[in-house]
Design an enzyme around this catalytic site. Structure first.
Site, mmCIF file in Angstrom:
data_model
loop_
_atom_site.group_PDB
_atom_site.id
_atom_site.type_symbol
_atom_site.label_atom_id
_atom_site.label_comp_id
_atom_site.label_asym_id
_atom_site.label_seq_id
_atom_site.Cartn_x
_atom_site.Cartn_y
_atom_site.Cartn_z
ATOM 1 N N HIS A 82 0.786 -1.248 0.059
ATOM 2 C CA HIS A 82 0.004 0.027 -0.114
ATOM 3 C C HIS A 82 0.928 1.401 -0.027
ATOM 4 C CE1 HIS A 82 -3.157 -2.981 1.424
ATOM 5 N NE2 HIS A 82 -2.217 -3.255 1.959
ATOM 6 N N SER A 88 13.942 21.754 -16.344
ATOM 7 C CA SER A 88 12.635 22.578 -16.759
ATOM 8 C C SER A 88 12.937 23.979 -17.306
ATOM 9 C CB SER A 88 11.839 22.560 -15.317
ATOM 10 O OG SER A 88 11.016 24.011 -15.467
ATOM 11 N N LYS A 90 15.220 22.362 -11.506
ATOM 12 C CA LYS A 90 14.644 21.133 -11.451
ATOM 13 C C LYS A 90 15.334 20.210 -12.448
ATOM 14 C CE LYS A 90 10.926 19.903 -10.729
ATOM 15 N NZ LYS A 90 9.638 20.248 -11.335
ATOM 16 N N GLU A 135 8.808 8.781 -17.024
ATOM 17 C CA GLU A 135 7.720 9.214 -17.023
ATOM 18 C C GLU A 135 6.993 8.905 -18.672
ATOM 19 O OE1 GLU A 135 7.927 12.869 -14.001
ATOM 20 O OE2 GLU A 135 8.093 13.456 -15.992
#
Ligand code: ARG
Length: 461
Positions: free
Chosen positions: A161, A282, A288, A295
Site C-alpha cells: 500500500h 525545466s 529542476k 515518465e
C-alpha cells in the site's frame, strides 16, 4: 496514370483508372515498405521451390533471384523509388522486378497470392524483431543484475500500500523486476514458436493446383513446419495480437518500474538519483532535474495497450478468409515493436546511471517500524499466539510513535510493559540487518539468497 490501370498488376479487369482518393486510401506502401527485405527473402525461397518442382525453368528462377537481390540492395541503399499507385510493398517489388528483368519476372507470382505472401512476410519480420527484443530485454536484465550485485546488503523499506511494511534488501527488490522481465522474455519465445510455421502455399485462400513443395520453402526460410489450413493461414493475425499482448505486458512491467523510479527520485523519498545524462530540466524552474525518461516509458505504455486493442478489434468482425481489414495490422504492430524497443533501450542506458542513496533508504526503513512483524514472530517463538503477539506489538508501535522513537531505540523496560515474554535478546530482531538476514529461504530477501538469485540470473542472460 494510364487510362485503364494497366500498370497495376491487377489492372486487366478494370476499364477506368483508380480514383486518386482511393489510391491514397488503399495504399500501404508508405509503411509496409518496412517488410521489403523479408518480402524478398520469401520470394527467393518461393521461386527456388518453383524451379525445384519444375513449375518454372531453372534459368528463369536464377534471373528472378538475381533481380530480387539487386532490388534488395537498391532498397537498402535508399535508391529504390516507391510508388503509391502500386499500392503495397509486394506490388512495388514485383513491378520493379519486371521492369528490371523483363517478362520473366512475371513468373514470380505463380502459385501464390499477396494474401499468403503478406502472412509470410509478417511472420519472417516479426520473428527477427522478437529476437532483437529478447536481446534488448537481456541488456536490461544485465543492468539490473549489475546494480543488484552492489546492493545485496543495502537495506530499504519494502512496501505494501506504499506504506513501509518490512525491511528488504535493495538487491532483492531489483531482482523482482528481473523476474518479471524473464517471464516477458519467455512469453515472447512462446509466441515466436507458435508463429514459426509457413503460410505460403495457401495462395489466395484455397491453396494452389501447382505441384508446390511447402516443406522445402519452410526449411529454406527457417520455419519449423507448414500451417495446416489455407483459410486460417491467410486470414488470422492472432500471432500479431499475441505478440502485442506480450509487448503490453513488457510495457506494464516497465511502467510499474518507472513509477518506482519517479517516487524514489522525489525529494520526499530521496532513495536514488538518476544520472544527469538520463534526466531533463525545466524551462522555467532552474533547480529542476526531472525523471522524464521513466515518465515517458510510463506514458508510452498506453500506446502499446492501444495497439493491442486496435488489433483485437481489427480481427473480431472478420469472416473467413482474407479481408482488406488486415492491412491495418501493420501500423499497430510496428508501433508496438518500436515503442517496446525504445523503452528497453532507455532502461539499459538509464539503470547504470542510478546513484543509490543507501543512507536515505536505511533511515526510511528504520523510521517506518518495519521490524514490527519480526517482533511479533519473536513473541510467537516465546509461546504467544500470533494474534496476541500482533496485538501486543501494535501497542508497542503506538507507544513508539508517541515517543517518536524507532522500535530498536526503545529500552527493555519500555518493551516489557507490553509483554513479559520480551527478553534481552529482542534487540537482534529489532535491528534491520537481523530482520532481512532471517528471511533466508529461496525467494527471501536475505543477502545470502540475493547472491544465490544473482548466480541463477547470470546463467539465464
Ligand atoms: N497490402 C495487403 C495487406 O497488407 C496485402 C494483401 C492484399 N491482398 C489483396 N487481396 N488485396 O494485407
Amino acid at each position: 496514370m494510364s487510362e485503364n490501370n494497366t500498370e497495376k498488376p491487377w489492372g486487366g479487369r478494370f476499364t477506368a483508372p483508380t480514383d486518386a482518393f482511393v489510391e491514397h486510401f488503399t495504399e500501404s506502401v508508405s509503411y509496409d515498405q518496412r517488410l521489403a527485405h523479408h518480402d524478398i527473402k520469401g520470394s527467393i525461397a518461393h521461386v527456388t521451390m518453383l524451379a525445384k518442382t519444375q513449375v518454372i525453368a531453372e534459368n528463369d528462377a536464377q534471373d528472378i533471384i538475381a533481380g530480387l537481390q539487386q532490388i534488395d540492395k537498391e532498397i537498402i541503399d535508399g535508391k529504390f523509388v516507391w510508388s503509391t499507385a502500386l499500392e503495397d510493398v509486394h506490388m512495388n517489388i514485383e513491378t520493379a522486378l519486371v521492369k528490371r528483368i523483363g517478362d520473366v519476372g512475371k513468373k514470380l507470382h505463380t502459385g501464390r497470392s499477396r494474401n499468403d505472401q503478406v502472412a509470410t512476410d509478417i511472420r519472417l519480420y516479426l520473428r527477427d524483431e522478437i529476437d532483437d527484443i529478447c536481446l534488448k530485454i537481456n541488456d536490461v536484465l544485465k543492468a539490473l543484475v549489475a546494480l543488484a550485485e552492489q546492493h545485496t546488503e543495502t537495506i530499504m523499506p519494502g512496501f505494501t500500500h506504499l506504506q513501509s511494511a518490512q525491511p528488504v534488501t535493495f538487491g532483492h527488490h531489483l531482482l523482482a523486476w528481473a523476474e518479471m522481465l524473464l517471464r516477458d522474455r519467455s512469453r515472447l519465445q512462446d509466441c515466436r514458436k507458435r508463429m514459426n510455421l509457413l503460410p505460403l502455399g495457401s495462395a489466395a485462400l484455397a491453396g494452389t493446383s501447382y505441384p508446390i513443395d511447402r516443406e522445402f520453402v519452410a526449411e529454406q526460410l527457417g520455419f519449423d513446419g507448414v500451417t495446416q489450413n489455407s483459410l486460417d493461414s491467410v486470414s488470422d493475425r492472432d500471432f500479431v495480437i499475441e505478440f502485442s499482448a506480450s509487448a503490453s505486458l513488457i510495457m506494464m512491467h516497465l511502467s510499474r518500474f518507472s513509477e518506482e523510479l519517479v517516487i524514489w527520485m522525489s525529494q520526499a523519498s530521496g532513495f536514488i538519483d538518476i544520472g544527469d545524462a538520463w534526466c531533463t530540466g525545466s524551462s522555467i524552474m532552474p533547480q529542476k532535474k526531472n525523471p522524464d525518461i521513466p515518465e515517458l516509458v510510463r506514458g508510452k505504455t498506453g500506446r502499446v495497450y492501444g495497439d493491442l486493442m486496435a488489433l483485437l478489434t481489427l480481427m473480431k468482425g472478420q469472416p473467413l478468409a482474407y479481408n482488406r481489414d488486415n492491412q491495418e495490422d501493420k501500423e499497430a504492430l510496428f508501433d508496438a515493436i518500436d515503442t517496446v524497443k525504445a523503452c528497453l533501450l532507455a532502461y539499459s542506458g538509464l539503470i547504470p546511471s542510478i546513484h543509490v542513496n543507501f543512507e536515505a533508504m536505511y533511515k526510511a526503513a528504520a523510521d517506518g517500524y518495519a521490524t514490527a512483524t519480526d517482533l511479533a514472530d519473536y513473541l510467537v517463538v516465546s509461546g504467544l499466539a500470533f494474534r496476541d503477539a500482533h496485538e501486543a506489538v501494535g501497542q508497542i508501535v503506538h507507544y513508539a510513535i508517541k515517543e517518536k522513537k524507532p522500535l530498536a531505540a526503545l529500552t527493555l523496560p519500555e518493551l516489557q510493559q507490553f509483554s513479559d515474554a520480551i527478553k534481552e535478546d529482542v534487540f537482534t530482531v529489532l535491528e534491520l540487518e537481523g530482520s532481512v538476514s532471517s528471511r533466508n529461504h529461496v525467494g527471501g530477501t536475505a543477502p545470502e539468497q540475493v547472491k544465490q538469485a544473482l548466480k541463477r540470473l547470470a546463467s539465464l542472460i
